[in-house]
Design an enzyme around this catalytic site. Structure first.
Site, PDB file in Angstrom:
ATOM      1  N   ASN A   1       5.409   5.816  -0.943  1.00  7.35           N
ATOM      2  CA  ASN A   1       6.695   5.763   0.399  1.00  7.35           C
ATOM      3  C   ASN A   1       7.601   5.472  -0.072  1.00  7.35           C
ATOM      4  O   ASN A   1       7.974   3.810   0.025  1.00  7.35           O
ATOM      5  CB  ASN A   1       5.196   4.340   1.740  1.00  7.35           C
ATOM      6  CG  ASN A   1       6.488   4.447   2.859  1.00  7.35           C
ATOM      7  OD1 ASN A   1       7.234   5.697   3.069  1.00  7.35           O
ATOM      8  ND2 ASN A   1       6.182   3.382   3.350  1.00  7.35           N
TER       9      ASN A   1
ATOM     10  N   LYS B   1      10.061   4.889   2.104  1.00  6.41           N
ATOM     11  CA  LYS B   1      10.954   3.720   3.346  1.00  6.41           C
ATOM     12  C   LYS B   1      12.165   4.587   3.588  1.00  6.41           C
ATOM     13  O   LYS B   1      12.344   6.142   3.480  1.00  6.41           O
ATOM     14  CB  LYS B   1      10.596   2.649   3.235  1.00  6.41           C
ATOM     15  CG  LYS B   1       8.953   2.565   2.477  1.00  6.41           C
ATOM     16  CD  LYS B   1       9.694   0.485   3.004  1.00  6.41           C
ATOM     17  CE  LYS B   1       7.334   0.494   2.063  1.00  6.41           C
ATOM     18  NZ  LYS B   1       6.990  -1.383   2.728  1.00  6.41           N
TER      19      LYS B   1
ATOM     20  N   HIS C   1       1.576   1.440   9.280  1.00  4.24           N
ATOM     21  CA  HIS C   1       2.616   1.195   8.882  1.00  4.24           C
ATOM     22  C   HIS C   1       3.134  -0.127   9.107  1.00  4.24           C
ATOM     23  O   HIS C   1       3.093  -0.181  10.179  1.00  4.24           O
ATOM     24  CB  HIS C   1       3.714   1.866   7.994  1.00  4.24           C
ATOM     25  CG  HIS C   1       3.828   1.012   7.125  1.00  4.24           C
ATOM     26  ND1 HIS C   1       4.512   0.396   6.913  1.00  4.24           N
ATOM     27  CD2 HIS C   1       3.901   1.304   5.215  1.00  4.24           C
ATOM     28  CE1 HIS C   1       5.237  -0.657   5.670  1.00  4.24           C
ATOM     29  NE2 HIS C   1       4.388   0.211   4.144  1.00  4.24           N
TER      30      HIS C   1
ATOM     31  N   GLU D   1       5.618  -1.527   9.310  1.00  3.16           N
ATOM     32  CA  GLU D   1       6.966  -1.793   9.639  1.00  3.16           C
ATOM     33  C   GLU D   1       6.823  -0.922  10.572  1.00  3.16           C
ATOM     34  O   GLU D   1       7.566  -1.431  11.787  1.00  3.16           O
ATOM     35  CB  GLU D   1       7.824  -1.584   8.795  1.00  3.16           C
ATOM     36  CG  GLU D   1       7.753  -2.459   7.763  1.00  3.16           C
ATOM     37  CD  GLU D   1       7.750  -1.634   6.246  1.00  3.16           C
ATOM     38  OE1 GLU D   1       8.087  -2.260   4.996  1.00  3.16           O
ATOM     39  OE2 GLU D   1       8.514  -0.127   5.836  1.00  3.16           O
TER      40      GLU D   1
ATOM     41  N   GLU E   1      -3.205  -2.900   3.310  1.00  2.82           N
ATOM     42  CA  GLU E   1      -2.219  -3.274   2.894  1.00  2.82           C
ATOM     43  C   GLU E   1      -1.768  -4.399   3.721  1.00  2.82           C
ATOM     44  O   GLU E   1      -1.300  -4.270   4.993  1.00  2.82           O
ATOM     45  CB  GLU E   1      -0.826  -2.434   3.588  1.00  2.82           C
ATOM     46  CG  GLU E   1      -0.726  -1.272   2.805  1.00  2.82           C
ATOM     47  CD  GLU E   1       1.005  -0.375   2.385  1.00  2.82           C
ATOM     48  OE1 GLU E   1       1.457  -0.257   1.958  1.00  2.82           O
ATOM     49  OE2 GLU E   1       1.188   0.212   3.838  1.00  2.82           O
TER      50      GLU E   1
ATOM     51  N   GLY F   1       6.453  -6.039  -0.433  1.00  4.55           N
ATOM     52  CA  GLY F   1       7.983  -5.908  -0.645  1.00  4.55           C
ATOM     53  C   GLY F   1       7.962  -6.838  -0.804  1.00  4.55           C
ATOM     54  O   GLY F   1       8.879  -7.891  -1.183  1.00  4.55           O
TER      55      GLY F   1
ATOM     56  N   SER G   1       3.257  -4.502  -3.011  1.00  4.30           N
ATOM     57  CA  SER G   1       3.419  -5.033  -3.670  1.00  4.30           C
ATOM     58  C   SER G   1       2.575  -3.983  -5.228  1.00  4.30           C
ATOM     59  O   SER G   1       2.639  -5.042  -6.843  1.00  4.30           O
ATOM     60  CB  SER G   1       3.555  -6.829  -3.870  1.00  4.30           C
ATOM     61  OG  SER G   1       4.467  -6.512  -3.392  1.00  4.30           O
TER      62      SER G   1
END
Length: 307
Positions: free
Chosen positions: A63, A65, A147, A149, A217, A223, A263
Site C-alpha cells: 500500500n 498510500k 483501512h 486511515e 492491521e 506506521g 510496521s
C-alpha cells in the site's frame, strides 16, 4: 466438522492440516516488547482450530498510500521488475490513483494492481470519487477497503465500508478487507469485539467471500514502528478464522486468507510468516523500497520451513 485437538505435520497450502494450540495459548497474553502495550481481552480465542484445506497462495500487498512522484515511482517499478520473487505468492501493489496507469504500463505482469479505495456504487455526480468501473478500465484487479486511515481520518463507518465491498465484488474486483483496533481499544480488552464488529459489517453485505482477503492491521502498529509480536498477531488471526467458522461457514474459514499489517518490514517478516494463520502481509512504508518489499514477499520460505 469436528474441532481438532491433535497435531500433525502434513502441510497443505498455507498451513498444516492440523494444529494444536495448547502451547501457544499458554503464552498468548504475553506483553509486547514495549511493556506499555499488552494484548488483553475479556474474550479469548478458541483453543483449537478446524483442520484447514489448501487455502491458496501467500498474499502480499504493498500500500503506497499518498506517496511518490513520477520519478520515484519509475525507480520503484524498476526495482520491482528486477526482483526475484517466490512463485508461491500472490503480489499486488496499490499506487496512488494518479499513478496507477503509469505503474500498470511499466510493471511486470507478475504483480497485480490494486486501488486504495473505491466508490460505493456506479460512478456519476460524486466529486472526487473513483468508481469500480473506472478502476477495472485501467487494469486494477483489487481494491483496499476499510483501512484505518479511511475509518478514523475520513470517517467511513462499518456499514458504508461493507456496502463498498459488496459493490466492488459484484463488479469483479477483489477486496482487501481491513480490520483492526485502536490502542485504547486494545488496552480496554476490546480487540476481539472490534474485529468481530468490523467483520460482521462485511459479512452482512458481501455476496460471497471467494475474492476477499482479510487484512488484520492493529491501528496502533501502523506506521509507528511498533509491531504485534508473532504470537499476538497469530492469536487474533485464529480468532478471526474462528469467527468466520461460526458466523459464515467452515469452508470460508478454511479458504479465506488472513494477512497481517502494521510496521511489517524486512527484519520482522520472517518470524511473523512462520505463524500458522498469518497468510501474508499488507505492507505500508516498506513497500516503497523495492528490495525490502521483495524480502517480505519471499518470507514465504519461512512459512515453508516452519511447516
Amino acid at each position: 466438522m469436528a474441532m481438532v485437538s491433535t497435531s500433525c505435520s502434513q502441510f497443505t497450502g498455507l498451513r498444516r492440516s492440523c494444529l494444536k494450540l495448547d502451547s501457544f495459548q499458554s503464552q498468548s497474553f504475553i506483553p509486547h516488547t514495549n511493556s506499555s502495550i499488552r494484548f488483553s481481552s475479556s474474550r479469548k480465542a478458541s483453543r483449537t482450530v478446524i483442520a484447514m484445506a489448501c487455502t491458496g497462495k501467500f498474499f502480499v500487498g504493498g500500500n503506497w498510500k499518498c506517496n511518490g512522484t513520477k520519478d520515484s515511482i519509475t525507480k520503484l517499478v524498476s526495482d520491482l521488475n528486477s526482483a526475484a520473487l517466490e512463485p508461491d505468492a500472490d503480489v499486488v501493489v496499490a499506487p496512488p490513483f494518479v499513478y496507477i496507469d503509469q505503474v500498470k504500463n511499466s510493471l511486470t505482469d507478475r504483480i497485480d494492481i490494486s486501488a486504495q479505495n473505491s466508490w460505493v456504487q456506479k460512478g456519476g455526480a460524486f466529486t472526487g470519487e473513483i468508481s469500480v468501473e473506472q478502476l477495472k478500465d485501467i487494469g486494477c484487479k483489487w481494491v483496499i477497503l476499510g483501512h484505518s486511515e479511511r475509518r478514523h481520518i475520513i470517517g467511513e463507518d462499518d456499514q458504508f465500508i461493507g456496502k463498498k465491498a459488496a459493490y466492488a465484488l459484484s463488479e469483479g474486483l477483489g477486496v482487501i478487507a481491513c480490520i483492526g483496533e485502536l490502542l485504547q481499544e486494545r488496552e480496554a480488552g476490546k480487540t476481539f469485539e472490534v474485529c468481530y464488529r468490523q467483520l460482521k459489517a462485511f459479512a452482512d453485505a458481501v455476496p460471497s467471500w471467494d475474492n476477499i482477503v482479510i487484512a488484520y492491521e492493529p491501528v496502533w502498529a501502523i506506521g509507528t514502528g511498533k509491531v504485534a509480536t508473532p504470537l499476538q498477531a497469530q492469536e487474533v488471526h485464529v480468532a478471526v478464522r474462528d469467527w468466520l467458522k461460526k458466523n459464515v461457514s467452515e469452508e470460508v474459514a478454511s479458504k479465506t486468507r488472513i494477512i497481517y499489517g502494521g510496521s511489517v518490514n524486512g527484519s520482522n517478516c520472517a518470524e511473523l510468516a512462520k505463524q500458522e494463520d498469518i497468510d501474508g502481509f499488507l505492507v505500508g512504508g516498506a513497500s516503497l523500497k523495492g528490495p525490502e518489499f521483495a524480502t517480505i514477499v519471499n518470507s514465504i520460505t519461512s512459512k515453508k520451513v516452519a511447516a
